[in-house]
Write a protein that holds these residues in place. Structure first.
Motif, PDB file in Angstrom:
ATOM      1  N   ILE A  57       0.844  -1.207   0.000  1.00 12.20           N
ATOM      2  CA  ILE A  57       0.000   0.000   0.000  1.00 12.20           C
ATOM      3  C   ILE A  57       0.875   1.251   0.000  1.00 12.20           C
ATOM      4  O   ILE A  57       0.636   2.189  -0.764  1.00 12.20           O
ATOM      5  CB  ILE A  57      -0.945   0.007   1.221  1.00 12.20           C
ATOM      6  N   ILE A  58       1.889   1.240   0.841  1.00 11.99           N
ATOM      7  CA  ILE A  58       2.816   2.390   0.891  1.00 11.99           C
ATOM      8  C   ILE A  58       3.490   2.580  -0.465  1.00 11.99           C
ATOM      9  O   ILE A  58       3.617   3.706  -0.959  1.00 11.99           O
ATOM     10  CB  ILE A  58       3.857   2.195   2.022  1.00 11.99           C
ATOM     11  N   ALA A  59       3.894   1.480  -1.096  1.00 12.19           N
ATOM     12  CA  ALA A  59       4.532   1.560  -2.419  1.00 12.19           C
ATOM     13  C   ALA A  59       3.579   2.157  -3.455  1.00 12.19           C
ATOM     14  O   ALA A  59       3.986   2.980  -4.276  1.00 12.19           O
ATOM     15  CB  ALA A  59       5.007   0.180  -2.866  1.00 12.19           C
ATOM     16  N   PHE A  65       9.102   5.250  -7.997  1.00 14.65           N
ATOM     17  CA  PHE A  65       9.601   4.311  -8.992  1.00 14.65           C
ATOM     18  C   PHE A  65       8.484   3.414  -9.505  1.00 14.65           C
ATOM     19  O   PHE A  65       7.819   2.725  -8.727  1.00 14.65           O
ATOM     20  CB  PHE A  65      10.729   3.450  -8.412  1.00 14.65           C
ATOM     21  N   LYS A  66       8.324   3.376 -10.816  1.00 13.38           N
ATOM     22  CA  LYS A  66       7.276   2.548 -11.413  1.00 13.38           C
ATOM     23  C   LYS A  66       7.505   1.067 -11.149  1.00 13.38           C
ATOM     24  O   LYS A  66       6.558   0.317 -10.923  1.00 13.38           O
ATOM     25  CB  LYS A  66       7.186   2.802 -12.928  1.00 13.38           C
ATOM     26  N   TRP A  67       8.751   0.634 -11.162  1.00 15.95           N
ATOM     27  CA  TRP A  67       9.027  -0.794 -10.986  1.00 15.95           C
ATOM     28  C   TRP A  67       8.625  -1.278  -9.605  1.00 15.95           C
ATOM     29  O   TRP A  67       8.214  -2.428  -9.449  1.00 15.95           O
ATOM     30  CB  TRP A  67      10.482  -1.130 -11.300  1.00 15.95           C
ATOM     31  N   ILE A  68       8.703  -0.423  -8.596  1.00 16.40           N
ATOM     32  CA  ILE A  68       8.282  -0.825  -7.254  1.00 16.40           C
ATOM     33  C   ILE A  68       6.761  -0.995  -7.218  1.00 16.40           C
ATOM     34  O   ILE A  68       6.244  -1.946  -6.617  1.00 16.40           O
ATOM     35  CB  ILE A  68       8.758   0.185  -6.189  1.00 16.40           C
ATOM     36  N   GLU A  70       4.950  -1.805  -9.782  1.00 16.87           N
ATOM     37  CA  GLU A  70       4.700  -3.042 -10.537  1.00 16.87           C
ATOM     38  C   GLU A  70       4.835  -4.257  -9.618  1.00 16.87           C
ATOM     39  O   GLU A  70       4.015  -5.163  -9.656  1.00 16.87           O
ATOM     40  CB  GLU A  70       5.693  -3.184 -11.699  1.00 16.87           C
ATOM     41  N   TRP A  71       5.887  -4.266  -8.802  1.00 21.96           N
ATOM     42  CA  TRP A  71       6.102  -5.387  -7.887  1.00 21.96           C
ATOM     43  C   TRP A  71       5.012  -5.450  -6.828  1.00 21.96           C
ATOM     44  O   TRP A  71       4.601  -6.539  -6.413  1.00 21.96           O
ATOM     45  CB  TRP A  71       7.486  -5.294  -7.241  1.00 21.96           C
ATOM     46  N   ALA A  72       4.554  -4.299  -6.363  1.00 21.99           N
ATOM     47  CA  ALA A  72       3.470  -4.289  -5.373  1.00 21.99           C
ATOM     48  C   ALA A  72       2.206  -4.900  -5.976  1.00 21.99           C
ATOM     49  O   ALA A  72       1.555  -5.760  -5.360  1.00 21.99           O
ATOM     50  CB  ALA A  72       3.208  -2.862  -4.894  1.00 21.99           C
ATOM     51  N   TYR A  73       1.862  -4.476  -7.192  1.00 21.01           N
ATOM     52  CA  TYR A  73       0.688  -5.051  -7.854  1.00 21.01           C
ATOM     53  C   TYR A  73       0.874  -6.558  -8.102  1.00 21.01           C
ATOM     54  O   TYR A  73      -0.070  -7.335  -7.949  1.00 21.01           O
ATOM     55  CB  TYR A  73       0.393  -4.330  -9.169  1.00 21.01           C
ATOM     56  N   ALA A  74       2.084  -6.952  -8.452  1.00 26.72           N
ATOM     57  CA  ALA A  74       2.349  -8.385  -8.667  1.00 26.72           C
ATOM     58  C   ALA A  74       2.156  -9.161  -7.362  1.00 26.72           C
ATOM     59  O   ALA A  74       1.548 -10.235  -7.348  1.00 26.72           O
ATOM     60  CB  ALA A  74       3.766  -8.588  -9.204  1.00 26.72           C
ATOM     61  N   TRP A 115      -3.885   2.457 -13.710  1.00 26.89           N
ATOM     62  CA  TRP A 115      -2.604   3.113 -13.413  1.00 26.89           C
ATOM     63  C   TRP A 115      -1.730   3.104 -14.667  1.00 26.89           C
ATOM     64  O   TRP A 115      -1.117   4.116 -15.005  1.00 26.89           O
ATOM     65  CB  TRP A 115      -1.908   2.393 -12.262  1.00 26.89           C
ATOM     66  N   ARG A 116      -1.654   1.955 -15.352  1.00 28.26           N
ATOM     67  CA  ARG A 116      -0.856   1.867 -16.575  1.00 28.26           C
ATOM     68  C   ARG A 116      -1.369   2.818 -17.651  1.00 28.26           C
ATOM     69  O   ARG A 116      -0.588   3.381 -18.423  1.00 28.26           O
ATOM     70  CB  ARG A 116      -0.859   0.426 -17.103  1.00 28.26           C
ATOM     71  N   LYS A 117      -2.688   2.978 -17.708  1.00 28.70           N
ATOM     72  CA  LYS A 117      -3.291   3.842 -18.715  1.00 28.70           C
ATOM     73  C   LYS A 117      -3.025   5.322 -18.439  1.00 28.70           C
ATOM     74  O   LYS A 117      -2.887   6.109 -19.366  1.00 28.70           O
ATOM     75  CB  LYS A 117      -4.797   3.577 -18.767  1.00 28.70           C
ATOM     76  N   THR A 118      -2.948   5.685 -17.158  1.00 28.36           N
ATOM     77  CA  THR A 118      -2.752   7.096 -16.797  1.00 28.36           C
ATOM     78  C   THR A 118      -1.283   7.489 -16.771  1.00 28.36           C
ATOM     79  O   THR A 118      -0.962   8.664 -16.677  1.00 28.36           O
ATOM     80  CB  THR A 118      -3.394   7.421 -15.442  1.00 28.36           C
ATOM     81  N   ASN A 119      -0.380   6.516 -16.834  1.00 26.10           N
ATOM     82  CA  ASN A 119       1.066   6.844 -16.791  1.00 26.10           C
ATOM     83  C   ASN A 119       1.748   6.520 -18.083  1.00 26.10           C
ATOM     84  O   ASN A 119       1.522   5.724 -18.837  1.00 26.10           O
ATOM     85  CB  ASN A 119       1.737   6.090 -15.653  1.00 26.10           C
TER      86      ASN A 119
END
Length: 119
Positions: A57-59, A65-68, A70-74, A115-119
């Motif tokens: 949630i914090i991430a 960083f987008k990659w962080i 991505e990992w949170a969603y994963a 999120w991917r669509k807005t960024n």
């Protein structure tokens, strides 16, 4: 702009959903412990899951960083898929557990794709 508002709204709902789950896990709520027993998972994993959910949630909210993110969603996706598979594999299709995991997965994926669509 419309997608950004929808994304933010869904992110608030999803974060609340995950925070509620994390608090139940960290406090070893008896209902949550029982759910873990149903899918034959050890209760000591609840502390880890709770900490990881709060970290995710914090991430989502604060990481630059987008990659962080991505990992949170994963991680959230793995959590929901694991819960769904656990309930199906053990044959414990009990309410509300069997409903909450797919709802969480749908919220997670909806928030992710917005999120991917807005960024």
């Amino acid at each position: 702009m419309k997608n950004k508002k929808l994304y933010t709204s869904l992110k608030v709902i999803f974060s609340s959903f995950m925070l509620f789950s994390a608090v139940g896990e960290l406090t070893m709520n008896e209902i949550v412990v029982h759910s873990m027993e149903l899918i034959q998972m050890p209760a000591y994993l609840l502390s880890l899951l709770g900490v990881l959910k709060i970290s995710g949630i914090i991430a989502l909210w604060f990481s630059p960083f987008k990659w962080i993110k991505e990992w949170a969603y994963a991680g959230f996706t793995f959590d929901f898929i694991g819960a769904i598979i656990g309930f199906i594999a053990t044959g414990n299709l009990v309410m509300p557990d069997i409903v909450m995991a797919p709802v969480g997965l749908i919220l997670c994926l909806s928030t992710y794709f917005l999120w991917r669509k807005t960024n």
